[in-house]
Design a protein around this motif. Sequence first.
Motif, mmCIF file in Angstrom:
data_model
loop_
_atom_site.group_PDB
_atom_site.id
_atom_site.type_symbol
_atom_site.label_atom_id
_atom_site.label_comp_id
_atom_site.label_asym_id
_atom_site.label_seq_id
_atom_site.Cartn_x
_atom_site.Cartn_y
_atom_site.Cartn_z
ATOM 1 N N LYS A 82 -9.314 -4.344 -10.053
ATOM 2 C CA LYS A 82 -9.063 -5.688 -9.697
ATOM 3 C C LYS A 82 -7.589 -5.842 -9.407
ATOM 4 C CE LYS A 82 -13.199 -8.047 -10.598
ATOM 5 N NZ LYS A 82 -14.003 -8.665 -11.305
ATOM 6 N N GLU A 83 -6.691 -5.473 -10.560
ATOM 7 C CA GLU A 83 -5.464 -5.304 -10.509
ATOM 8 C C GLU A 83 -5.105 -4.658 -9.085
ATOM 9 O OE1 GLU A 83 -2.379 -3.294 -13.169
ATOM 10 O OE2 GLU A 83 -3.890 -4.367 -14.206
ATOM 11 N N VAL A 84 -5.549 -3.343 -8.763
ATOM 12 C CA VAL A 84 -5.090 -2.683 -7.860
ATOM 13 C C VAL A 84 -5.512 -3.216 -6.625
ATOM 14 C CG1 VAL A 84 -5.691 -0.607 -6.616
ATOM 15 C CG2 VAL A 84 -5.532 -0.514 -8.936
ATOM 16 N N SER A 85 -6.516 -4.073 -6.281
ATOM 17 C CA SER A 85 -6.871 -4.574 -5.389
ATOM 18 C C SER A 85 -6.259 -5.904 -4.933
ATOM 19 C CB SER A 85 -8.457 -5.247 -5.376
ATOM 20 O OG SER A 85 -8.482 -6.525 -6.246
ATOM 21 N N ARG A 86 -5.543 -6.462 -5.992
ATOM 22 C CA ARG A 86 -4.556 -7.720 -5.748
ATOM 23 C C ARG A 86 -3.188 -7.085 -5.327
ATOM 24 N NH1 ARG A 86 -6.738 -10.433 -9.930
ATOM 25 N NH2 ARG A 86 -5.729 -9.034 -11.476
ATOM 26 N N LYS A 87 -2.890 -5.763 -5.879
ATOM 27 C CA LYS A 87 -1.696 -5.091 -5.446
ATOM 28 C C LYS A 87 -1.575 -4.724 -3.968
ATOM 29 C CE LYS A 87 0.089 -2.494 -8.542
ATOM 30 N NZ LYS A 87 0.158 -1.230 -9.461
ATOM 31 N N PHE B 4 -14.343 -2.135 -4.517
ATOM 32 C CA PHE B 4 -13.568 -2.650 -3.108
ATOM 33 C C PHE B 4 -14.361 -3.085 -2.203
ATOM 34 C CE2 PHE B 4 -9.846 0.158 -4.560
ATOM 35 C CZ PHE B 4 -9.646 -0.479 -5.376
ATOM 36 N N THR B 5 -14.267 -4.348 -1.578
ATOM 37 C CA THR B 5 -15.214 -4.746 -0.474
ATOM 38 C C THR B 5 -14.846 -4.335 0.878
ATOM 39 O OG1 THR B 5 -15.215 -6.850 -1.688
ATOM 40 C CG2 THR B 5 -16.314 -6.819 0.406
ATOM 41 N N GLU B 6 -16.030 -3.547 1.534
ATOM 42 C CA GLU B 6 -15.507 -2.872 2.982
ATOM 43 C C GLU B 6 -15.716 -4.268 4.164
ATOM 44 O OE1 GLU B 6 -18.057 -2.516 0.949
ATOM 45 O OE2 GLU B 6 -19.830 -2.743 1.640
ATOM 46 N N LEU B 7 -15.210 -3.944 5.201
ATOM 47 C CA LEU B 7 -15.169 -4.893 6.225
ATOM 48 C C LEU B 7 -16.613 -5.435 6.534
ATOM 49 C CD1 LEU B 7 -13.239 -6.682 7.834
ATOM 50 C CD2 LEU B 7 -13.212 -5.013 9.667
ATOM 51 N N HIS B 8 -17.391 -4.350 6.823
ATOM 52 C CA HIS B 8 -18.736 -4.561 7.060
ATOM 53 C C HIS B 8 -19.634 -3.574 6.443
ATOM 54 C CE1 HIS B 8 -22.622 -5.113 9.174
ATOM 55 N NE2 HIS B 8 -22.139 -6.206 9.726
ATOM 56 N N PRO B 9 -20.678 -4.094 5.716
ATOM 57 C CA PRO B 9 -21.508 -2.999 4.646
ATOM 58 C C PRO B 9 -22.092 -1.839 5.439
ATOM 59 C CG PRO B 9 -22.548 -5.248 4.888
ATOM 60 C CD PRO B 9 -21.218 -5.503 5.358
ATOM 61 N N LYS B 10 -22.495 -2.261 7.011
ATOM 62 C CA LYS B 10 -23.063 -1.149 7.634
ATOM 63 C C LYS B 10 -22.105 -0.806 8.680
ATOM 64 C CE LYS B 10 -27.613 -3.607 7.230
ATOM 65 N NZ LYS B 10 -27.015 -4.881 6.805
ATOM 66 N N LEU B 11 -21.489 -1.650 9.479
ATOM 67 C CA LEU B 11 -20.801 -1.108 10.851
ATOM 68 C C LEU B 11 -19.380 -0.702 10.392
ATOM 69 C CD1 LEU B 11 -22.862 -3.360 13.296
ATOM 70 C CD2 LEU B 11 -23.191 -0.989 12.700
ATOM 71 N N ASP B 12 -18.875 -1.086 9.245
ATOM 72 C CA ASP B 12 -17.464 -0.924 8.972
ATOM 73 C C ASP B 12 -17.191 -0.528 7.577
ATOM 74 O OD1 ASP B 12 -14.947 -0.359 9.786
ATOM 75 O OD2 ASP B 12 -14.700 -2.289 10.902
ATOM 76 N N THR C 88 1.988 13.966 -7.835
ATOM 77 C CA THR C 88 1.113 13.539 -9.041
ATOM 78 C C THR C 88 1.879 13.074 -10.004
ATOM 79 O OG1 THR C 88 1.484 15.785 -9.697
ATOM 80 C CG2 THR C 88 -0.407 15.414 -8.439
ATOM 81 N N TRP C 89 1.318 12.492 -11.038
ATOM 82 C CA TRP C 89 1.750 11.814 -12.299
ATOM 83 C C TRP C 89 2.845 10.675 -11.942
ATOM 84 C CZ3 TRP C 89 0.189 11.828 -16.971
ATOM 85 C CH2 TRP C 89 0.882 11.537 -18.227
ATOM 86 N N SER C 90 2.014 9.966 -10.736
ATOM 87 C CA SER C 90 2.931 8.932 -10.358
ATOM 88 C C SER C 90 1.775 7.899 -9.733
ATOM 89 C CB SER C 90 3.373 9.339 -8.587
ATOM 90 O OG SER C 90 4.092 10.464 -8.903
ATOM 91 N N GLU C 91 2.433 6.503 -9.779
ATOM 92 C CA GLU C 91 1.932 5.464 -9.584
ATOM 93 C C GLU C 91 2.188 4.452 -8.370
ATOM 94 O OE1 GLU C 91 -0.880 3.329 -12.504
ATOM 95 O OE2 GLU C 91 -0.037 4.893 -13.866
ATOM 96 N N VAL C 92 1.526 3.835 -7.659
ATOM 97 C CA VAL C 92 1.931 2.990 -6.783
ATOM 98 C C VAL C 92 2.370 1.466 -7.311
ATOM 99 C CG1 VAL C 92 1.528 1.565 -4.832
ATOM 100 C CG2 VAL C 92 0.687 3.748 -4.718
ATOM 101 N N GLU C 93 3.703 1.230 -7.439
ATOM 102 C CA GLU C 93 3.894 0.071 -8.094
ATOM 103 C C GLU C 93 3.874 -1.282 -7.430
ATOM 104 O OE1 GLU C 93 7.300 -0.018 -10.863
ATOM 105 O OE2 GLU C 93 5.632 0.863 -11.762
ATOM 106 N N ALA C 94 4.110 -1.101 -6.186
ATOM 107 C CA ALA C 94 4.155 -2.552 -5.152
ATOM 108 C C ALA C 94 4.084 -2.048 -3.713
ATOM 109 C CB ALA C 94 5.595 -3.046 -5.350
ATOM 110 N N VAL C 95 3.347 -2.889 -3.133
ATOM 111 C CA VAL C 95 3.143 -2.589 -1.628
ATOM 112 C C VAL C 95 3.532 -4.108 -0.875
ATOM 113 C CG1 VAL C 95 1.264 -2.284 -0.120
ATOM 114 C CG2 VAL C 95 1.196 -1.551 -2.200
#
Lengths: 681, 161
Positions: A513-518, A529-537, A218-225
Amino acid sequence: MKQERIGVYVCHCGSNIAGTVDVGQLSSWAADALEKRGVVVARDYKFMCSSLGQELIKSDIVELSLTRVVVAACSPHLHEKTFRTACQQAGLNPYLMEMVSLREHVAWVHSDKALATQKAKALISGAVERVALHEPLDPISVPIEATTLVVGAGISGIQAALEIADAGQKVVLVEREPSIGGHMAQLDKTFPTLDCSACILTPKMVTVGSHPNINLLTWSEVEAVDGFVGQFTVTIRKKARYVREDVCTGCGICMEKCPSKLIDQVYEAGLGYRSAIYRPFPQAIPKYPVIDKANCIYFQRGKCKACQLFCPTTPNAIDFEQEDQILQLTVGNIILATGYDLFDARRIPQYGYGRLANVFSSLEFERLCNAAGPTEGKILLRDGVSQPESVGIIHCVGSRDRNYNNYCSAICCMQSLKFAHLVKERTGAKVTNFYIDIRTPYKDYDEFYQHVLQEKVEFVRGRVAEVTDAARRPGEEGKLIIQVEDTFIGKQRRIPVDMVILSAGIEPRHDSKEVSRKFGISCNGSGFFTELHPKLDPVATMSKGIFIAGCAQGPKDIPASVVQGAAAAARVLGTIQQKSLDLEPVLAQVIDQKCSGCRICSNLCPFNAIGFDLERQISTINPALCQGCGTCVSACPSHAISGTQFSTEQILAQLHGLLAESFNGNGARTQSPAFSQAELV
Amino acid sequence: METLNAEQLNFEPVVVGFTCNWCSYRAADLAGMSRAKYPANIRLVRFMCSGRLDPVFIMKALKGGADGVLITGCHPGECHYLEQNYKALKRFKLLRRMLSQFGYEPERVQLVWASAAEGTYLAHQISRVVEEIRALGPLHRASDTPSFELIGDAQLQEATV
């Protein structure tokens, strides 16, 4: 160049294709007209994807020694895998097969049979030329690291982490706030069953805190992937708590003694106070408090240390010298459950939130109702003393409104009905709901609505124009007046109330948006966030190994968030079980001899896959990072980058085939196109 | 729109459509599943990403007999490869300017963003583009553009980087 032996297979798909395209003519044409381009056999069959259809292809591969296969059937997104497998079973490399989408791209979208058949010929001709240049490929196999990273410890992230941990796999659970629990920990009752939110959430939180397979940060954040499915390297900043977790007992004396008290904007939604050293709420997991540096007297002025002075543990748990830690971990899969932000009702000034004292946001009202909240569960006006005698609840605040968010926030109807019930139950006040539509799908939701109707809660259908304190009529003095067009009677109404609750909508996190880019995934226009398929995935993303759950994917209530958390966990467990994963071999490669080292390509890659070999002065592509978009391939001025499965030669050959055939039988054209085979390379 | 003459009415243009694997190709699939109709004049080619679209492909297509080209991709901000459609956009804009310098109507090359959910929208756009290109008439390559041969791949690419 040796002549390839190509087989063309045209599917009828029952009457789906055969109804609009002359499939018989197509296959005899392919056998005839495309013979000089290597077609040795062309067949049509009722259902190519059936086992008999596949058998047809397989026996031809063996008996006629086919080296390439073209299947003209449905979209490759549907059956590419089927036909690739069939080729493989017959001993042909699966990547030597090309599909033509006759059904989705021809038969279903055109009505003129002659024109549709003509187009089908062009497409098949393109595919035949292309497939001749295909190369045998092997899928890229990557090992899967068993540890999973879950980002966000709201109910969805908690559920995901517990499912994986209970299945015996390691989880790293990262939460930005000092405690896990998310928005659900702030709620009082949950619809439609009205069970207490804390009562159902706390046991789960405790399990997370003590689970041997969960490493809770906790009290932690992901900086880079960095990296890719199976082998992500994540950099996590564990912010300094200034409290030693190894010695702190969580007794809470420091919080009592801390002289710096401030308004708690996060957990108490601005209605309550906390100290500079704090734990957001009594049931917080972990139990260790954290010092809010910006408001700590010692950190700001250099004197105080009251918490250290009163800390009863030895050695002392308060450590002002603590520094942020940077952790580097390897994980195989990532689940993003980063949750939502509540719509800030200040953005609709005519509703008076932040200006008129007795206009409350939905989260503020949750805290008012909560027995552990600032009023100990009493529903009181902003003065903290008087009970409201009449309450107006406004639905769809910031949702279904083209000025703010077009989408429906999914929870507000049920949430507003719950508020109406709680106000009735606890104060007996007159309650009026202002709604556009009431949306109560799912189990027991509409029953709850019927129940609230029977409690004599009033409903006015119409979008509220304004909330004002300017009295114009007798009886309006000292009240908040809700101005609304009642669309059932077609008249403007002014309804005076003591308290207004704005049922604010769900918005993506401000930094989604920043997280999605990260993490290398995509967002829709709103920021979900966009899923792979709106119904099946619905929980996978277009980046392999990254899954999404909860409100980060779109507005949803607690049951749906739990379902998605569990679904994402199931997907992750599935890949862990496989131990390795086969990836599509779509990659860019540098042809060393051609590279001039200009580095034009380097800046084009958003995945940092392109490096530079200083010694040889050429660019290099890391196959592990390359996602295969091909942007660098098309940008290289020396043609020094080739793209597997989408090489320049393959695409030009396809264009050539496509266009050469577009002119046969086209009455309007006499002149043949100037596109010779020699120009292709 | 101006009235079409007899030649234009009989004229069936050939339009090459470039699609990306993740959004617009799936939109075309969805158009099929929704039975949205559009003219058979378009022939779709699939890439992984609109960023793969080398302007040379467009010029070769026009030279090879297409009367127009439709470029499609994910909406800005929704690219599967994060931002590569912006690169496609840049190349498109530059190419369009070059087209008019060559004396081509720039409308022969068009760009449409379509998400995987916008099947009907893509079908409408294809119809619109085909009709616009039909109205422009056939693209006479051989006599109009003798200078075309001079434009080599390397020069084209340099200009678009």
